[in-house]
Design a protein around this motif. Structure first.
Motif: not given
Length: 239
Positions: A53-74
């Motif tokens: 996609d010429p409009a985006s190299f990489c937008a970073g980590a997927d924030m939709v998934e990262l919210h699940a890390l708040a409660e899951d240390g593993r």
């Protein structure tokens, strides 16, 4: 998410998740590592990382998934470990690596680019390191890579201020080595690298990484088939 293909002497890893601006999901880091491992053992002379996609190299980590890390240390440990492992493979691969950046390059997208040996960007590329905007920190190795490229002051400005830089500004900082307006991003540089002896590229990369045996690599290179061919061509040209 990541696709791998060998084209002539170039092993190309393509980020292809345009529906999410190439944001990397948690499982994506293992996929990236598999691609880098395959590229490392291929017959290619160099590895490039680019976007479909010429409009985006990489937008970073997927924030939709990262919210699940708040409660899951593993899961947090798994995420951090797999991302660090993928970047480690990029840094330690025995082939030169080139990031080809167009469009947005944010957060871990910048870390992905800084893990490579060389960065080539479009003039209108957009760089930003934004964990502070989301209440997050940043891995030590990724911060250190950024500091090595742009210096502590500019790294602090990027990380603390979450400022955006286009390709030209990133080049002035030292984040990018080359700005390219050509149709095929980075093609001249890729072809120049690929035209050289694979054995030399591998040896020089090992020396740049500080691996033990640099003198032995230098001395044995005179007995390599690549040097024999080059020397014969040189003698023939002079004759």
């Amino acid at each position: 998410m990541f696709e791998f293909v060998v084209q002539d002497r170039e092993a190309r890893i393509v980020i292809d998740r345009g529906t999410r601006r190439n944001a990397v999901p948690v499982a994506g880091w293992n996929e990236l590592e598999k691609c880098v491992r395959a590229a490392n053992t291929s017959k290619a002379s160099l590895i490039t990382i680019t976007s479909a996609d010429p409009a985006s190299f990489c937008a970073g980590a997927d924030m939709v998934e990262l919210h699940a890390l708040a409660e899951d240390g593993r899961m947090r440990r798994k995420f951090a470990g797999s991302m660090d492992s993928a970047f480690g493979w990029i840094r330690r691969t025995n082939k030169p690596t080139v990031a080809l950046i167009s469009g947005g390059c944010y957060g871990v997208g910048v870390a992905l680019a800084t893990a490579c040996d060389i960065r080539v960007a479009r003039p209108d590329a957009d760089f930003a390191v934004t964990p502070a905007r989301f209440g997050l920190s940043y891995p030590q190795t990724d911060v250190e890579a950024l500091v090595r490229l742009v210096g502590p002051g500019h790294a602090a400005r990027m990380i603390y201020g979450c400022e955006h830089y286009d390709g030209r500004a990133a080049e002035r900082l030292g984040l990018v080595e080359l700005v390219d307006e050509g149709e095929d991003l980075g093609r001249d540089l890729i072809d120049r690298i690929a035209a050289n002896a694979s054995s030399s590229l591998c040896s020089l990369k090992a020396t740049m990484l500080g691996r033990w045996g640099s003198r032995e690599r230098f001395e044995t290179s005179f007995a390599s088939p690549d040097f024999a061919r080059a020397a014969a061509q040189y003698r023939g040209g002079r004759g």
